[in-house]
Design a protein around this motif. Structure first.
Motif, PDB file in Angstrom:
ATOM      1  N   UNK A  30       0.860  -1.191   0.000  1.00 33.12           N
ATOM      2  CA  UNK A  30       0.000   0.000   0.000  1.00 33.12           C
ATOM      3  C   UNK A  30       0.894   1.238   0.000  1.00 33.12           C
ATOM      4  N   UNK A  31       0.589   2.175  -0.879  1.00 34.33           N
ATOM      5  CA  UNK A  31       1.353   3.418  -0.951  1.00 34.33           C
ATOM      6  C   UNK A  31       0.581   4.542  -0.277  1.00 34.33           C
ATOM      7  N   UNK A  32       1.224   5.191   0.695  1.00 30.17           N
ATOM      8  CA  UNK A  32       0.730   6.448   1.251  1.00 30.17           C
ATOM      9  C   UNK A  32       1.397   7.546   0.437  1.00 30.17           C
ATOM     10  N   UNK A  33       0.625   8.259  -0.391  1.00 31.12           N
ATOM     11  CA  UNK A  33       1.213   9.252  -1.274  1.00 31.12           C
ATOM     12  C   UNK A  33       1.465  10.587  -0.621  1.00 31.12           C
ATOM     13  N   UNK A  34       0.682  10.920   0.386  1.00 28.27           N
ATOM     14  CA  UNK A  34       0.839  12.173   1.129  1.00 28.27           C
ATOM     15  C   UNK A  34       0.183  12.000   2.486  1.00 28.27           C
ATOM     16  N   UNK A  35       0.707  12.719   3.470  1.00 24.06           N
ATOM     17  CA  UNK A  35       0.154  12.644   4.826  1.00 24.06           C
ATOM     18  C   UNK A  35       0.298  14.005   5.500  1.00 24.06           C
ATOM     19  N   UNK A  36      -0.745  14.396   6.222  1.00 23.84           N
ATOM     20  CA  UNK A  36      -0.718  15.651   6.976  1.00 23.84           C
ATOM     21  C   UNK A  36      -1.359  15.442   8.334  1.00 23.84           C
ATOM     22  N   UNK A  87     -13.147  20.076   8.375  1.00 23.27           N
ATOM     23  CA  UNK A  87     -12.357  21.308   8.294  1.00 23.27           C
ATOM     24  C   UNK A  87     -11.284  21.318   9.372  1.00 23.27           C
ATOM     25  N   UNK A  88     -10.079  21.784   8.992  1.00 26.62           N
ATOM     26  CA  UNK A  88      -8.980  21.848   9.948  1.00 26.62           C
ATOM     27  C   UNK A  88      -8.455  23.274  10.035  1.00 26.62           C
ATOM     28  N   UNK A  89      -7.708  23.538  11.097  1.00 28.77           N
ATOM     29  CA  UNK A  89      -7.087  24.840  11.317  1.00 28.77           C
ATOM     30  C   UNK A  89      -5.853  24.959  10.411  1.00 28.77           C
ATOM     31  N   UNK A  90      -5.927  25.812   9.406  1.00 29.12           N
ATOM     32  CA  UNK A  90      -4.842  25.933   8.427  1.00 29.12           C
ATOM     33  C   UNK A  90      -3.526  26.327   9.086  1.00 29.12           C
ATOM     34  N   UNK A  91      -3.587  27.092  10.158  1.00 26.90           N
ATOM     35  CA  UNK A  91      -2.361  27.540  10.821  1.00 26.90           C
ATOM     36  C   UNK A  91      -1.617  26.393  11.484  1.00 26.90           C
ATOM     37  N   UNK A 106      -5.073  15.849   1.009  1.00 32.46           N
ATOM     38  CA  UNK A 106      -4.476  15.749   2.339  1.00 32.46           C
ATOM     39  C   UNK A 106      -4.118  17.117   2.901  1.00 32.46           C
ATOM     40  N   UNK A 107      -3.714  18.049   2.045  1.00 30.11           N
ATOM     41  CA  UNK A 107      -3.274  19.370   2.514  1.00 30.11           C
ATOM     42  C   UNK A 107      -4.380  20.419   2.449  1.00 30.11           C
ATOM     43  N   UNK A 108      -5.609  20.014   2.165  1.00 33.37           N
ATOM     44  CA  UNK A 108      -6.720  20.969   2.118  1.00 33.37           C
ATOM     45  C   UNK A 108      -7.194  21.303   3.528  1.00 33.37           C
ATOM     46  N   UNK A 109      -7.176  22.560   3.926  1.00 33.69           N
ATOM     47  CA  UNK A 109      -7.787  22.896   5.221  1.00 33.69           C
ATOM     48  C   UNK A 109      -9.315  22.800   5.168  1.00 33.69           C
ATOM     49  N   UNK A 110      -9.889  23.100   4.011  1.00 32.27           N
ATOM     50  CA  UNK A 110     -11.343  23.153   3.883  1.00 32.27           C
ATOM     51  C   UNK A 110     -11.941  21.752   3.832  1.00 32.27           C
TER      52      UNK A 110
END
Length: 425
Positions: free
Chosen positions: A95-101, A110-114, A181-185
């Motif tokens: 299994x490939x994890x292509x990106x992680x945040x 929704x996450x806190x962009x800061x 993965x990197x979307x705050x919204x």
């Protein structure tokens, strides 16, 4: 317990008791280690979710492809650095994890962009996990509060095959098509799921090393029938009590419960048996000092069910066989220098799989847990949760409605019982 093993246990208990008295005199919280917390090097697991093999009998999502999963997890202890553990424990292919945040959750997906941080694995943005393996991300500096929700997002670019998961999260998690993965919204996360995928631990590094507590068991530890998205499992209530008392010095509390799990038998739906998963889910947690075990009710109850689907195999588990399994778990735990508390099996009369034979076995098992001296301490859940004068009945004040699983008030009462037992040492 054999005489030689019992002598070793009493010697070990005497040392532990002396250490506990010393730490108490110094004003340290229970389970704090002097200078080190073992092989964790200051790292502790602040959140855990025991991995399982997916089953079409209980889950509609079996595989992911070109999707991002946003896992929402609740911390127990805080720290100044963070890393995650991703797992392909039950995959049939790499299994490939292509990106992680990782980020603080605001609401929903929704996450806190800061606070959003990209994670790497060996300085690379992703990692390839062979079947049966896991990987730790590189540590990053990030202030992780205790008792806070984090969003851990993983992008899966290729078809995963059987997706290792934790089935009963009691938490809404989110899926998006493509790499978000990197979307705050929250906009891309159009699908909700009640499971955690490919993530089995979030770990933090504490400035003042403090050991961790692993709560391990079945659905009652997993928090089944607790209020969703409210973090009202009994280990959550325990983490809050310890944080209120000790602040930043509070130990982490890791929940390694699996709904439907058994000590002695695997299940297509409910995970590997406890003996098989003990090293990975319990002893493999960095910084763990104490284990609280509550499992065995399904071993007794499943004996009454058909030998098919989720309840297979429904072997007739006797009292001696279950006790022998407990002794093996105690021996393995003590060999690592850890303390283990045994929880008595709670009343279940009126639950779907319960009958008089299972009740007689439960009473006998509980008598051994209370009286044998095999555990370092006992949490008498059965006494706390039963109706006064009717030990076979779950107190209606604590009953979620199915005669076995507690409601939120019951889970809180369980946490208070654990807290009292740990403070007694």
């Amino acid at each position: 317990m054999p005489g030689r093993a019992r002598s070793k246990w009493f010697a070990r208990a005497a040392v532990a008791a002396a250490s506990s008295l010393l730490l108490g005199a110094l004003g340290a919280p229970p389970h704090a280690a002097a200078g080190s917390v073992g092989p964790g090097g200051g790292w502790v697991t602040t959140w855990g979710g025991a991995p399982m093999s997916p089953s079409p009998l209980v889950s509609s999502v079996q595989t992911l492809e070109r999707q991002t999963v946003r896992n929402i997890v609740h911390t127990s202890a805080g720290g100044g650095e963070v890393r995650i553990r991703v797992t392909n424990a039950f995959g049939d292919r790499a299994v490939t994890i292509g990106a992680a945040t990782v980020a603080r959750q605001l609401r929903g997906a929704e996450v806190d962009a800061a606070t959003l941080r990209r994670l790497t694995f060996g300085a690379r943005p992703g990692v390839r996990l062979r079947p049966g393996t896991f990987a730790l991300s590189d540590p990053i500096r990030m202030t992780v509060p205790s008792l806070a929700n984090l969003a851990v997002s993983l992008y899966l670019p290729d078809a995963t095959g059987p997706a290792t998961y934790h089935q009963s999260a009691q938490q809404t998690n989110y899926l998006a098509s493509g790499d978000h993965a990197a979307d705050p919204a929250a906009g891309a996360y159009a699908t909700t799921v009640g499971t955690w995928f490919f993530l089995d631990a979030v770990q933090v590094k504490k400035v003042a090393p403090v050991g961790g507590i692993v709560a391990v068991g079945d659905s009652i530890t997993d928090g089944y029938m607790s209020q969703p998205n409210a973090n009202t499992r009994w280990p959550d209530f325990l983490a809050r009590r310890l944080a209120q008392r000790y602040g930043a010095a509070a130990p982490a509390v890791v929940n390694e419960g699996i709904s439907g799990n058994r000590v002695l038998s695997d299940s297509a739906c409910f995970g590997e048996d406890l003996l098989a998963r003990w090293d990975r889910d319990v002893l493999g947690q960095p910084g763990v000092r104490t284990v609280v075990l509550l499992e065995g009710i399904n071993d007794l109850g499943f004996s009454q069910l058909p030998d098919s689907d989720c309840s297979a195999p429904n072997t007739n588990v006797g009292v001696e066989r279950l006790i022998h399994a407990y002794e093996r778990l105690i021996e393995r735990t003590h060999a690592r220098g850890l303390r283990i508390y045994g929880g008595t099996l709670m009343p279940a009369q009126g639950f779907a799989y319960w009958d008089a034979t299972a009740e007689r076995k439960r009473q006998a098992v509980n008598a051994w847990i209370r009286e044998s001296g095999a555990f370092d301490g006992v949490v008498d859940f059965a006494a706390v949760m039963s109706y006064p004068g009717r030990p076979e009945l779950l107190d209606p004040r604590y009953d979620s409605g199915d005669n076995l699983h507690p409601n939120d008030a019951g889970y809180q009462a369980m946490a208070e019982a654990v807290d009292r037992a740990l403070r007694r040492g």
